[in-house]
Scaffold this motif. Structure first.
Motif, PDB file in Angstrom:
ATOM      1  N   ASP A  99       0.845  -1.188   0.000  1.00 47.26           N
ATOM      2  CA  ASP A  99       0.000   0.000   0.000  1.00 47.26           C
ATOM      3  C   ASP A  99       0.881   1.238   0.000  1.00 47.26           C
ATOM      4  OD1 ASP A  99      -2.596  -1.189   0.085  1.00 47.26           O
ATOM      5  OD2 ASP A  99      -2.191  -1.740   2.173  1.00 47.26           O
ATOM      6  N   PRO A 100       0.552   2.221  -0.806  1.00 47.35           N
ATOM      7  CA  PRO A 100      -0.526   2.209  -1.793  1.00 47.35           C
ATOM      8  C   PRO A 100      -0.195   1.295  -2.977  1.00 47.35           C
ATOM      9  CG  PRO A 100       0.750   4.221  -1.991  1.00 47.35           C
ATOM     10  CD  PRO A 100       1.277   3.515  -0.799  1.00 47.35           C
ATOM     11  N   PRO A 101      -1.215   0.781  -3.662  1.00 48.71           N
ATOM     12  CA  PRO A 101      -0.948  -0.182  -4.757  1.00 48.71           C
ATOM     13  C   PRO A 101      -0.212   0.426  -5.932  1.00 48.71           C
ATOM     14  CG  PRO A 101      -3.281   0.429  -4.681  1.00 48.71           C
ATOM     15  CD  PRO A 101      -2.659   0.997  -3.448  1.00 48.71           C
ATOM     16  N   GLN A 102      -0.241   1.760  -6.063  1.00 51.21           N
ATOM     17  CA  GLN A 102       0.466   2.387  -7.180  1.00 51.21           C
ATOM     18  C   GLN A 102       1.960   2.097  -7.146  1.00 51.21           C
ATOM     19  OE1 GLN A 102      -1.742   3.837  -5.252  1.00 51.21           O
ATOM     20  NE2 GLN A 102      -3.390   4.566  -6.578  1.00 51.21           N
ATOM     21  N   ASN A 103       2.500   1.875  -5.949  1.00 51.70           N
ATOM     22  CA  ASN A 103       3.933   1.567  -5.859  1.00 51.70           C
ATOM     23  C   ASN A 103       4.253   0.288  -6.611  1.00 51.70           C
ATOM     24  OD1 ASN A 103       4.220   3.820  -4.255  1.00 51.70           O
ATOM     25  ND2 ASN A 103       4.183   2.690  -2.333  1.00 51.70           N
ATOM     26  N   MET A 104       3.493  -0.770  -6.321  1.00 50.30           N
ATOM     27  CA  MET A 104       3.755  -2.043  -6.987  1.00 50.30           C
ATOM     28  C   MET A 104       3.454  -1.959  -8.484  1.00 50.30           C
ATOM     29  SD  MET A 104       2.844  -5.281  -4.596  1.00 50.30           S
ATOM     30  CE  MET A 104       4.023  -5.772  -3.323  1.00 50.30           C
ATOM     31  N   LEU A 105       2.442  -1.193  -8.857  1.00 44.24           N
ATOM     32  CA  LEU A 105       2.145  -1.045 -10.282  1.00 44.24           C
ATOM     33  C   LEU A 105       3.326  -0.417 -11.011  1.00 44.24           C
ATOM     34  CD1 LEU A 105      -1.566   0.185 -10.140  1.00 44.24           C
ATOM     35  CD2 LEU A 105      -0.736  -2.079 -10.767  1.00 44.24           C
ATOM     36  N   THR A 106       3.918   0.609 -10.408  1.00 45.36           N
ATOM     37  CA  THR A 106       5.073   1.255 -11.039  1.00 45.36           C
ATOM     38  C   THR A 106       6.273   0.324 -11.088  1.00 45.36           C
ATOM     39  OG1 THR A 106       4.289   3.389 -10.195  1.00 45.36           O
ATOM     40  CG2 THR A 106       6.570   3.266 -10.952  1.00 45.36           C
ATOM     41  N   LEU A 107       6.502  -0.414 -10.020  1.00 43.65           N
ATOM     42  CA  LEU A 107       7.628  -1.353  -9.998  1.00 43.65           C
ATOM     43  C   LEU A 107       7.433  -2.462 -11.021  1.00 43.65           C
ATOM     44  CD1 LEU A 107       8.130  -1.632  -6.132  1.00 43.65           C
ATOM     45  CD2 LEU A 107       9.657  -0.495  -7.746  1.00 43.65           C
ATOM     46  N   LEU A 108       6.216  -2.967 -11.143  1.00 46.82           N
ATOM     47  CA  LEU A 108       5.952  -4.034 -12.112  1.00 46.82           C
ATOM     48  C   LEU A 108       6.080  -3.514 -13.541  1.00 46.82           C
ATOM     49  CD1 LEU A 108       2.906  -5.764 -10.400  1.00 46.82           C
ATOM     50  CD2 LEU A 108       5.209  -6.690 -10.634  1.00 46.82           C
ATOM     51  N   GLU A 124      -4.223  -7.789  -2.511  1.00 47.87           N
ATOM     52  CA  GLU A 124      -5.670  -7.760  -2.429  1.00 47.87           C
ATOM     53  C   GLU A 124      -6.294  -6.912  -3.533  1.00 47.87           C
ATOM     54  OE1 GLU A 124      -6.544  -6.300   1.409  1.00 47.87           O
ATOM     55  OE2 GLU A 124      -5.782  -8.072   2.484  1.00 47.87           O
ATOM     56  N   HIS A 125      -5.485  -6.231  -4.288  1.00 47.33           N
ATOM     57  CA  HIS A 125      -5.980  -5.350  -5.343  1.00 47.33           C
ATOM     58  C   HIS A 125      -5.928  -6.088  -6.673  1.00 47.33           C
ATOM     59  CE1 HIS A 125      -5.793  -1.986  -2.503  1.00 47.33           C
ATOM     60  NE2 HIS A 125      -4.596  -2.447  -2.146  1.00 47.33           N
ATOM     61  N   ALA A 126      -7.063  -6.097  -7.365  1.00 48.39           N
ATOM     62  CA  ALA A 126      -7.145  -6.827  -8.630  1.00 48.39           C
ATOM     63  C   ALA A 126      -6.201  -6.247  -9.675  1.00 48.39           C
ATOM     64  CB  ALA A 126      -8.582  -6.805  -9.152  1.00 48.39           C
ATOM     65  N   MET A 127      -6.037  -4.920  -9.689  1.00 49.28           N
ATOM     66  CA  MET A 127      -5.151  -4.309 -10.680  1.00 49.28           C
ATOM     67  C   MET A 127      -3.711  -4.783 -10.501  1.00 49.28           C
ATOM     68  SD  MET A 127      -6.514  -0.371 -10.864  1.00 49.28           S
ATOM     69  CE  MET A 127      -5.153   0.014 -11.959  1.00 49.28           C
ATOM     70  N   VAL A 128      -3.296  -4.905  -9.265  1.00 41.38           N
ATOM     71  CA  VAL A 128      -1.932  -5.357  -9.003  1.00 41.38           C
ATOM     72  C   VAL A 128      -1.765  -6.810  -9.434  1.00 41.38           C
ATOM     73  CG1 VAL A 128      -0.205  -5.733  -7.207  1.00 41.38           C
ATOM     74  CG2 VAL A 128      -1.671  -3.720  -7.118  1.00 41.38           C
ATOM     75  N   GLN A 129      -2.747  -7.658  -9.131  1.00 48.23           N
ATOM     76  CA  GLN A 129      -2.668  -9.061  -9.541  1.00 48.23           C
ATOM     77  C   GLN A 129      -2.633  -9.196 -11.059  1.00 48.23           C
ATOM     78  OE1 GLN A 129      -6.059 -10.804  -7.414  1.00 48.23           O
ATOM     79  NE2 GLN A 129      -4.622 -11.863  -6.076  1.00 48.23           N
ATOM     80  N   GLU A 130      -3.468  -8.446 -11.734  1.00 47.38           N
ATOM     81  CA  GLU A 130      -3.487  -8.527 -13.197  1.00 47.38           C
ATOM     82  C   GLU A 130      -2.175  -8.041 -13.786  1.00 47.38           C
ATOM     83  OE1 GLU A 130      -6.903  -6.609 -14.825  1.00 47.38           O
ATOM     84  OE2 GLU A 130      -8.284  -7.543 -13.408  1.00 47.38           O
ATOM     85  N   ARG A 131      -1.618  -6.982 -13.202  1.00 45.94           N
ATOM     86  CA  ARG A 131      -0.336  -6.481 -13.714  1.00 45.94           C
ATOM     87  C   ARG A 131       0.772  -7.487 -13.454  1.00 45.94           C
ATOM     88  NH1 ARG A 131       0.619  -1.069 -14.416  1.00 45.94           N
ATOM     89  NH2 ARG A 131      -1.654  -0.986 -14.501  1.00 45.94           N
ATOM     90  N   ALA A 132       0.732  -8.139 -12.303  1.00 46.28           N
ATOM     91  CA  ALA A 132       1.743  -9.164 -12.005  1.00 46.28           C
ATOM     92  C   ALA A 132       1.599 -10.351 -12.959  1.00 46.28           C
ATOM     93  CB  ALA A 132       1.604  -9.629 -10.556  1.00 46.28           C
ATOM     94  N   LEU A 133       0.367 -10.751 -13.236  1.00 47.32           N
ATOM     95  CA  LEU A 133       0.158 -11.845 -14.186  1.00 47.32           C
ATOM     96  C   LEU A 133       0.631 -11.461 -15.585  1.00 47.32           C
ATOM     97  CD1 LEU A 133      -3.388 -12.968 -13.036  1.00 47.32           C
ATOM     98  CD2 LEU A 133      -1.277 -14.254 -12.746  1.00 47.32           C
ATOM     99  N   GLY A 134       0.555 -10.184 -15.898  1.00 44.87           N
ATOM    100  CA  GLY A 134       0.992  -9.742 -17.215  1.00 44.87           C
ATOM    101  C   GLY A 134       2.487  -9.818 -17.435  1.00 44.87           C
ATOM    102  N   VAL A 135       3.278  -9.776 -16.361  1.00 42.98           N
ATOM    103  CA  VAL A 135       4.728  -9.841 -16.518  1.00 42.98           C
ATOM    104  C   VAL A 135       5.249 -11.274 -16.479  1.00 42.98           C
ATOM    105  CG1 VAL A 135       4.957  -7.572 -15.475  1.00 42.98           C
ATOM    106  CG2 VAL A 135       5.210  -9.595 -14.046  1.00 42.98           C
ATOM    107  N   VAL A 136       4.386 -12.230 -16.117  1.00 44.03           N
ATOM    108  CA  VAL A 136       4.839 -13.616 -15.998  1.00 44.03           C
ATOM    109  C   VAL A 136       5.315 -14.190 -17.331  1.00 44.03           C
ATOM    110  CG1 VAL A 136       4.078 -15.967 -15.468  1.00 44.03           C
ATOM    111  CG2 VAL A 136       3.527 -14.095 -13.931  1.00 44.03           C
ATOM    112  N   PRO A 137       4.622 -13.951 -18.464  1.00 51.44           N
ATOM    113  CA  PRO A 137       5.108 -14.548 -19.724  1.00 51.44           C
ATOM    114  C   PRO A 137       6.548 -14.199 -20.054  1.00 51.44           C
ATOM    115  CG  PRO A 137       2.871 -13.735 -19.986  1.00 51.44           C
ATOM    116  CD  PRO A 137       3.319 -13.279 -18.630  1.00 51.44           C
ATOM    117  N   ASP A 138       6.922 -12.942 -19.869  1.00 54.85           N
ATOM    118  CA  ASP A 138       8.312 -12.573 -20.155  1.00 54.85           C
ATOM    119  C   ASP A 138       9.274 -13.216 -19.158  1.00 54.85           C
ATOM    120  OD1 ASP A 138       7.531 -11.025 -22.296  1.00 54.85           O
ATOM    121  OD2 ASP A 138       7.317  -9.205 -21.084  1.00 54.85           O
TER     122      ASP A 138
END
Length: 846
Positions: free
Chosen positions: A417-426, A456-470
């Motif tokens: 928290d805040p979730p924007q931190n993880m979004l930027t890092l991802l 717990e934030h769906a946006m963070v989970q989706e962004r994390a799932l998006g980096v898994v293929p690479d």
């Protein structure tokens, strides 16, 4: 001993506490050359010269703190000087170090270790430095400067010197009186610091009275560094014999001129007071190519009189310093930024990203990046600071990134928290991976992805799932299958959000090409089979995953795991026509693959089996292979059971084959019916064909025949005897005759009623089965059929289940089953009545 003693007494606390001469001591964060636009494009030497001082990098032996050690070698630097000159040099050098230890200001060089004096040297330590300004001024293509300076960095440095002069004038009540490029130091952060304070003049004496003016004489016998330079000194000081702080502003303008004009001062007076007098009041030369604002600033500073010159506090407001980059640096300065509100800081960080491109790489690395990293302590500012940090990190080398940025980012990998931190890092994970070593990335950066998957934030989970293929294509397979895949699967099983569910399926689709068949069949397939939702988005995403798996797993998995789920999902009530057709296309595709591969597998198996039969000496189950029956039976004569009675009057070469008596049912009768199979070798004459009416029926009937009496002493029930209904086998009665096959006592004698049919060909035996007239032989003799030219085989008794399962005219496989003994039996001859002794070896429980 003298040398050892000299070395001992020459040792200082600094030399004992620091590793002096370590190149990394003062330049570990110096950027690696990255192109002509880099601000620092050259590797700094192990030491630099600042006037008479030799400056070396050093590292503390215990704390690893980095410093710059300043050393003055008395013997080398004062060689050839007279006693008075030596005394003057030592006086100025000691005064410079003493002033640094007393004066503390961000724009004055910071002393770390105080001055120490030995017999041969003066030594002290300061903050890490890069170079003096004199060695960083560009003097042409043939001169290599230690630090390349752009206009913004020059403007920033001039403003820092203004702050330092303001402190000297207002707080310390000092006049520098010797400000020149050699006395300006550029530290490791790119800041300009005031040094060379050995000739400062106090405005007031100890009793509070004004200080007396000193004649600025120039002595050619003394090194220029410890003398005031007539090229940078103000005219009023030399000519008017006044002490004013405005004299330092003239020197500052001369430094600005030299920086922009390849190190040349405005006027070259050559240490002559007359030359200074001649040039005083003249217009500033050779400034036509400079910026108009800079020209105006230089004209206002380089004057004969001191009254009209700007002061250190008013100079920053000049239009020359009003550019957006300079305003940005001023706002980011620690003294200003800490006083700003959070809203102002957020607005500043949002706009900084668009301005960073206007700064040189060196300025971004040495000045802006440290300020941003320092402000990362405020977690509420992180979403706005991190984008700027990553923009600057793109120009860093992996070593610089590991030393400067990564230690500040590691604590953020676990902050949810805040979730924007993880979004930027991802969003910058690819850059993080490119700037770190493989092991460091796995141990320190990958936890960011794992923590994001647990968010717990769906946006963070989706962004994390998006980096898994690479990640699957760049990290080790063991990390993918053992850690990454289970965590994605956990998200898939726990999430209740449709968007996250679909995102995990998309991630599974990308992981199919990475995972092996074992993980796909044993882990992913069972996971997909648990899907119960009928949402078309989930079903179509699952279809894509199953289609990808169907081309990688084996045909058994496709047939048993993939296709059943696809058929079930294709019946989803929410699918439209196009989606249903898509299911059918994939099902047909995978079904065709299974059919093709399994057909090929069966053909290959049959081919291998056919090829292996002759080599192993075992008959193939396919009796159409052409193996001769006589050869087959003759080859197995060594395996006849001991209980079989063989007629020694006939040779085994004549294909004599004893039948096996088999009884398996009990009846109320008192006798055991026997069946006999007789093999007769074909005569050389052609066989006589029987009428068509004597052929065997397709389904013969089983009838109960007479039984043989069992000795009463056993008390066992009589065994039933079954035979074929004679009426079903022939239209005409056949005469009966007895036939006996004699055998050695160690073998079992087999007797049966014979009925023959002609063979299909004279060269091969055939199988002819008919019913003998047992009722015509009351004296326990068995009838024999008439002899025909072809050999025949006759059987009267057979297991009911064999007769009911297949007709007698079926394939040889059925005949083989009928001739296989079920259990050992006692067979009596037709010419000898059955007595109780004949049952002596019968076991009723067998």
């Amino acid at each position: 001993m003298l040398a050892a003693a000299t070395s001992f007494f020459s040792r200082t606390a600094i030399s004992q506490s620091y590793n002096i001469g370590n190149p990394n001591g003062s330049r570990s964060s110096t950027p690696t050359p990255s192109g002509p636009s880099a601000s620092v494009t050259h590797t700094l030497p192990a030491s630099v010269r600042v006037g008479l001082w030799k400056v070396q990098g050093a590292t503390h032996k215990v704390t690893s703190k980095r410093v710059s050690v300043w050393t003055f070698d008395k013997r080398a630097e004062m060689e050839g000087l007279g006693p008075l000159s030596k005394e003057r040099v030592l006086e100025v050098m000691k005064a410079e170090a003493a002033a640094l230890s007393k004066l503390r200001h961000p724009s004055i060089l910071e002393m770390v270790e105080p001055l120490e004096e030995t017999r041969n040297e003066l030594i002290f330590a300061t903050e890490p430095i890069l170079s003096s300004l004199d060695m960083s001024i560009s003097r042409g293509s043939h001169y290599t400067s230690l630090v390349e300076l752009d206009e913004i960095e020059i403007q920033k440095g001039i403003l820092q010197l203004c702050k330092g002069l303001s402190f000297l004038h207002s707080s310390a009540k000092l006049i520098h009186s010797n400000l020149k490029p050699e006395c300006v130091i550029i530290n490791e952060a790119g800041d300009w610091k005031i040094s060379g304070l050995g000739l400062t003049i106090p405005l007031l004496t100890a009793d509070g009275s004004p200080s007396k003016w000193e004649f600025p004489g120039f002595d050619g016998r003394v090194p220029p560094y410890i003398q005031r330079s007539f090229d940078y000194i103000a005219p009023e000081y030399a000519l008017d014999e006044v002490l004013v702080t405005a004299s330092d502003m003239y020197s500052l303008a001369a430094v600005m001129y030299a920086v922009h004009c390849k190190g040349k001062p405005p006027f070259q007076n050559h240490g002559s007071l007359g030359g200074l007098r001649d040039n005083a009041g003249r217009p500033v030369p050779d400034i036509g190519d400079l910026d108009t604002d800079l020209q105006d600033l230089l004209r206002s500073l380089i004057t004969r009189g001191s009254q009209s010159r700007p002061t250190p506090s008013t100079l920053p407001s000049h239009p020359f310093f009003s550019s957006l980059p300079i305003s940005t640096l001023n706002f980011l300065d620690r003294s200003n930024f800490t006083a700003k509100t959070r809203e102002e800081k957020i607005s500043f960080m949002k706009g900084l990203t668009s301005v960073l491109g206007r700064f040189s790489e060196g300025l971004r690395i040495r000045k802006i990046l440290p300020s941003l990293l320092e402000e990362m302590k405020d977690t509420h500012l992180l979403p706005y600071i991190l984008p700027n940090v990553f923009v600057i990190s793109n120009i860093l080398s992996p070593t610089q990134f590991a030393q400067l940025v990564l230690p500040n980012l590691k604590p953020l990998f676990t902050v949810k928290d805040p979730p924007q931190n993880m979004l930027t890092l991802l969003d910058n994970l690819e850059m993080l991976q490119s700037k770190t070593e493989k092991g460091v990335f796995r141990e320190q950066v990958l936890p960011l992805v794992y923590n994001a998957l647990e968010s717990e934030h769906a946006m963070v989970q989706e962004r994390a799932l998006g980096v898994v293929p690479d990640l699957c294509e760049t990290i080790d397979y063991g990390e993918v299958s053992g850690v990454l895949f289970p965590r994605v699967a956990l998200v898939f099983t726990k999430t209740k959000l449709l968007s996250v569910k679909v995102a995990t399926l998309v991630t599974f689709l990308s992981m199919v090409k990475t995972l092996d068949q074992t993980n796909l069949t044993q882990k992913l397939c069972p996971l997909l089979s648990r899907i119960r939702t009928k949402e078309p988005a989930v079903m179509m995403a699952t279809l894509a995953v199953q289609e990808a798996m169907g081309s990688k797993v084996d045909r058994e998995a496709v047939a048993s795991l993939v296709l059943p789920q696809l058929w079930s999902m294709s019946m989803g009530p929410l699918l439209n026509v196009q989606q249903f057709q898509r299911f059918m296309t994939v099902i047909r595709k995978l079904g065709d693959r299974v059919e093709k591969e399994h057909n090929q597998f069966l053909r290959d198996s049959q081919r291998i089996e056919d090829r292996s039969t002759p080599a192993n000496g075992v008959a193939s189950p396919n009796f159409d292979s052409g193996v001769d029956f006589v050869t087959l039976v003759g080859r197995n004569n060594a395996n006849i059971k001991p209980d079989t009675v063989i007629d020694t009057s006939k040779s085994w070469d004549d294909d004599v084959w004893g039948s096996i008596f088999n009884d398996s049912h009990e009846t109320t009768g008192q006798s055991v019916a026997t069946s006999t199979i007789q093999t007769i070798s074909p005569p050389p004459a052609p066989p006589t064909q029987l009428p068509l009416t004597q052929s065997l029926p397709s389904s013969p009937r089983l009838v109960t025949d007479t039984t043989l009496s069992r000795p009463p002493r056993f008390g066992a029930k009589p065994l039933p005897s079954s035979s074929f209904d004679r009426s079903t086998l022939a239209t005409h009665p056949q005469p009966a005759r007895s036939h006996r096959i004699s055998s050695p006592p160690s073998q079992l004698q087999s007797i049966s009623t014979h009925s023959t049919l002609p063979a299909a060909a004279p060269q091969k035996p055939n199988y002819n089965i008919s019913l003998g007239d047992i009722s015509a032989t009351p004296s326990n003799t068995f009838a024999s059929p008439p002899s025909y030219n072809a050999p025949n085989y006759t059987m009267t008794t057979m297991s009911p289940h064999l007769m009911s399962s297949a007709p007698l005219q079926s394939s040889p496989l059925s005949m083989t089953s009928m001739l296989t003994p079920m259990q050992p039996t006692r067979i009596v001859t037709a010419s000898k009545p059955v007595t109780k002794d004949d049952w002596s070896d019968f076991d009723p429980l067998r």
